[in-house]
Design a protein around this motif. Structure first.
Motif, PDB file in Angstrom:
ATOM      1  N   VAL A   9       0.656  -1.706   0.203  1.00 15.33           N
ATOM      2  CA  VAL A   9      -0.231  -0.100  -0.003  1.00 15.33           C
ATOM      3  C   VAL A   9       0.237   1.608   0.067  1.00 15.33           C
ATOM      4  O   VAL A   9       0.081   2.602  -1.006  1.00 15.33           O
ATOM      5  CB  VAL A   9      -0.493  -0.105   1.464  1.00 15.33           C
ATOM      6  N   LEU A  10       2.304   1.453   0.697  1.00 16.53           N
ATOM      7  CA  LEU A  10       3.465   2.214   0.903  1.00 16.53           C
ATOM      8  C   LEU A  10       3.621   2.356  -0.450  1.00 16.53           C
ATOM      9  O   LEU A  10       4.040   3.541  -1.151  1.00 16.53           O
ATOM     10  CB  LEU A  10       4.303   2.469   1.735  1.00 16.53           C
ATOM     11  N   VAL A  11       4.138   1.399  -1.429  1.00 16.99           N
ATOM     12  CA  VAL A  11       4.793   1.326  -3.043  1.00 16.99           C
ATOM     13  C   VAL A  11       3.565   2.584  -3.951  1.00 16.99           C
ATOM     14  O   VAL A  11       3.780   3.139  -4.228  1.00 16.99           O
ATOM     15  CB  VAL A  11       4.928   0.108  -3.160  1.00 16.99           C
ATOM     16  N   ILE A  12       2.246   1.854  -3.606  1.00 19.83           N
ATOM     17  CA  ILE A  12       1.092   2.670  -4.498  1.00 19.83           C
ATOM     18  C   ILE A  12       1.298   3.704  -4.136  1.00 19.83           C
ATOM     19  O   ILE A  12       1.132   4.219  -4.875  1.00 19.83           O
ATOM     20  CB  ILE A  12      -0.387   1.538  -4.931  1.00 19.83           C
ATOM     21  N   ILE A  13       0.915   4.565  -2.679  1.00 15.22           N
ATOM     22  CA  ILE A  13       0.647   5.710  -2.603  1.00 15.22           C
ATOM     23  C   ILE A  13       1.769   6.337  -2.918  1.00 15.22           C
ATOM     24  O   ILE A  13       1.691   7.529  -2.975  1.00 15.22           O
ATOM     25  CB  ILE A  13       0.330   5.884  -1.113  1.00 15.22           C
ATOM     26  N   THR A  14       3.335   6.246  -2.390  1.00 16.31           N
ATOM     27  CA  THR A  14       4.002   6.963  -2.602  1.00 16.31           C
ATOM     28  C   THR A  14       4.777   7.011  -4.179  1.00 16.31           C
ATOM     29  O   THR A  14       4.878   7.869  -4.978  1.00 16.31           O
ATOM     30  CB  THR A  14       5.497   6.528  -1.975  1.00 16.31           C
ATOM     31  N   TRP A  72       5.489  19.915   1.797  1.00 15.98           N
ATOM     32  CA  TRP A  72       6.336  19.351   2.416  1.00 15.98           C
ATOM     33  C   TRP A  72       4.656  17.443   3.023  1.00 15.98           C
ATOM     34  O   TRP A  72       5.934  16.749   3.007  1.00 15.98           O
ATOM     35  CB  TRP A  72       5.400  19.391   4.408  1.00 15.98           C
ATOM     36  N   TRP A  73       3.785  17.914   1.977  1.00 18.40           N
ATOM     37  CA  TRP A  73       3.062  16.376   1.471  1.00 18.40           C
ATOM     38  C   TRP A  73       3.481  15.695   0.538  1.00 18.40           C
ATOM     39  O   TRP A  73       3.741  14.645   0.486  1.00 18.40           O
ATOM     40  CB  TRP A  73       1.988  16.360   1.615  1.00 18.40           C
ATOM     41  N   LEU A  74       4.498  16.131  -0.441  1.00 19.02           N
ATOM     42  CA  LEU A  74       5.150  15.476  -1.549  1.00 19.02           C
ATOM     43  C   LEU A  74       6.379  14.722  -0.730  1.00 19.02           C
ATOM     44  O   LEU A  74       6.917  14.077  -1.141  1.00 19.02           O
ATOM     45  CB  LEU A  74       5.535  16.440  -2.847  1.00 19.02           C
ATOM     46  N   GLU A  75       7.188  16.179   0.243  1.00 23.96           N
ATOM     47  CA  GLU A  75       7.951  15.661   0.591  1.00 23.96           C
ATOM     48  C   GLU A  75       8.026  14.285   1.026  1.00 23.96           C
ATOM     49  O   GLU A  75       9.175  13.312   1.582  1.00 23.96           O
ATOM     50  CB  GLU A  75       9.126  16.856   1.565  1.00 23.96           C
ATOM     51  N   TYR A  76       7.502  13.679   1.830  1.00 20.29           N
ATOM     52  CA  TYR A  76       7.095  12.632   2.794  1.00 20.29           C
ATOM     53  C   TYR A  76       6.305  12.052   2.506  1.00 20.29           C
ATOM     54  O   TYR A  76       6.104  10.529   2.773  1.00 20.29           O
ATOM     55  CB  TYR A  76       5.907  12.841   4.207  1.00 20.29           C
ATOM     56  N   THR A  77       6.353  11.881   0.865  1.00 18.47           N
ATOM     57  CA  THR A  77       5.912  11.027   0.128  1.00 18.47           C
ATOM     58  C   THR A  77       6.153  10.242  -1.306  1.00 18.47           C
ATOM     59  O   THR A  77       6.423   9.175  -1.155  1.00 18.47           O
ATOM     60  CB  THR A  77       3.702  10.754  -0.029  1.00 18.47           C
ATOM     61  N   ALA A  78       5.982  11.402  -1.883  1.00 16.96           N
ATOM     62  CA  ALA A  78       7.277  11.208  -3.288  1.00 16.96           C
ATOM     63  C   ALA A  78       8.146  10.761  -3.105  1.00 16.96           C
ATOM     64  O   ALA A  78       9.165  10.202  -3.732  1.00 16.96           O
ATOM     65  CB  ALA A  78       7.286  12.538  -4.383  1.00 16.96           C
ATOM     66  N   PHE A  80       9.949   8.957  -0.404  1.00 17.04           N
ATOM     67  CA  PHE A  80      10.384   7.753  -0.038  1.00 17.04           C
ATOM     68  C   PHE A  80       9.608   6.717  -1.296  1.00 17.04           C
ATOM     69  O   PHE A  80      10.480   5.639  -0.685  1.00 17.04           O
ATOM     70  CB  PHE A  80       9.372   7.506   1.519  1.00 17.04           C
ATOM     71  N   PHE A  81       8.985   6.943  -2.553  1.00 15.47           N
ATOM     72  CA  PHE A  81       8.742   6.090  -3.318  1.00 15.47           C
ATOM     73  C   PHE A  81      10.349   5.146  -3.658  1.00 15.47           C
ATOM     74  O   PHE A  81      10.194   4.170  -3.590  1.00 15.47           O
ATOM     75  CB  PHE A  81       8.642   6.705  -4.491  1.00 15.47           C
ATOM     76  N   PRO A  82      11.844   5.175  -4.483  1.00 17.38           N
ATOM     77  CA  PRO A  82      12.828   4.589  -4.411  1.00 17.38           C
ATOM     78  C   PRO A  82      12.974   3.622  -3.286  1.00 17.38           C
ATOM     79  O   PRO A  82      13.006   2.983  -3.421  1.00 17.38           O
ATOM     80  CB  PRO A  82      13.530   6.035  -4.457  1.00 17.38           C
ATOM     81  N   VAL A  83      13.026   4.348  -2.363  1.00 11.36           N
ATOM     82  CA  VAL A  83      13.364   3.692  -1.316  1.00 11.36           C
ATOM     83  C   VAL A  83      12.544   2.572  -0.819  1.00 11.36           C
ATOM     84  O   VAL A  83      13.007   1.553  -0.597  1.00 11.36           O
ATOM     85  CB  VAL A  83      13.832   4.593   0.298  1.00 11.36           C
ATOM     86  N   ILE A  84      11.132   2.743  -0.341  1.00 13.03           N
ATOM     87  CA  ILE A  84      10.240   1.654  -0.563  1.00 13.03           C
ATOM     88  C   ILE A  84      10.328   0.679  -1.338  1.00 13.03           C
ATOM     89  O   ILE A  84       9.604  -0.364  -0.630  1.00 13.03           O
ATOM     90  CB  ILE A  84       8.669   2.360   0.051  1.00 13.03           C
TER      91      ILE A  84
END
Length: 297
Positions: A9-14, A72-78, A80-84
């Motif tokens: 789910v985190l992969v999809i959201i980010t 901030w909302w992109l910083e805490y989502t987009a 982190f996408f590569p790491v997640i």
């Protein structure tokens, strides 16, 4: 909810946020940055060189950086996408870490061992749905395997493969027999069990030429107490000497190396192939004993 599903789910959201940022929000920020810099340059041109700010280049760069900065909302989502995504792919298809919670695999694995599990050796499975997409190699007797507990698939168990589909496994009078052939045991020095604070009888077991240590106290009664109802229970016969089972197709007979302290196939039945998670092969940390780090049999 299991961790794999949460990670998915985190992969999809980010991932959605990352794509939206690359295609929509980043171009918008770039246009805004260029417009702000152009306006700043025009202001500097109007006031002339005589009154121009000597820190104008730094101010110009700072203005551009502020306009390009992610909210901030992109910083805490987009962000982190590569790491997640990397964690999800590695954990799902390459290796997965586990921690040993009980003493059922003593002396091979101890409570507190952090282990790695090979996720592709037996075939790659899609996460969440657990559908096998590659065959891999078949399980072998003696492999140490992590699998989802048949009685509660949200719980992971780790045991040693003793019986393959079609095998007849007998554990009677504290002796293991596979397809009518006794598994050789060689006495080893007594093992000091720190969990029980005492010495236990230790033996070296030889399964198809693969040797491993087990704990087996001859003084403990051989009969099985508390065997549950489970699929294919009719394949097993319990008596005062122990149990004899014929492993059904698509299933495995699992046992712990700590034979008198292991809830395994003798009690809850067979492990289906669809529940197999992977092969355990390496201890990567034990905070109580760093000498534990390394491979095991």
């Amino acid at each position: 909810m299991n961790f794999a599903l949460i990670l998915f789910v985190l992969v999809i959201i980010t991932g959605v946020a990352w794509v939206a940022d690359k295609l929509v929000f980043l171009p918008q920020r770039r246009r805004a940055a260029e417009a702000a810099v152009d306006e700043f340059d025009r202001q500097q041109a109007r006031i002339g060189e005589r009154f121009a700010d000597e820190n104008a280049p730094a101010t110009r760069a700072r203005l551009r950086e502020e306009k390009l900065r992610q909210p901030w909302w992109l910083e805490y989502t987009a962000s982190f996408f590569p790491v997640i995504l990397i964690v999800f792919v590695v954990r799902s298809f390459v290796v997965e870490p586990f921690k040993i919670p009980s003493g059922s695999m003593v002396p091979t694995l101890l409570v507190g061992d952090f282990i790695l599990v090979n996720k592709y050796d037996y075939g790659i499975r899609l996460p969440i749905v657990n559908t096998k997409i590659t065959e891999g190699r078949p399980l072998q007797r003696g492999d140490i395997v992590v699998f989802r507990y048949p009685k509660d698939e949200s719980v992971d168990y780790i045991k040693r493969v003793i019986g393959l589909p079609g095998d007849v496994v007998a554990y009677q009078d504290k002796k293991l027999t596979i397809n009518g052939k006794p598994v050789p045991e060689t006495p080893l020095p007594d093992y000091f069990d720190e969990e029980r604070i005492g010495y236990a009888k230790q033996f070296e077991e030889d399964i198809d030429g693969r040797k491993n240590a087990i704990l087996n106290n001859p003084a403990v009664p051989p009969f099985i107490v508390g065997a549950e109802d489970y699929p294919y229970r009719d394949n097993c016969k319990y008596d005062a000497q122990g149990v004899v089972c014929k492993v059904p197709p698509g299933n495995y007979f699992m046992m712990g190396d700590n034979r008198d302290n292991s809830a395994d196939s003798r009690y809850w039945g067979f492990a289906p192939d669809k529940n197999i998670v992977g092969r355990a092969f390496f201890i990567w940390m034990n905070f109580s004993n760093l000498k534990r780090i390394g491979g095991f049999h």
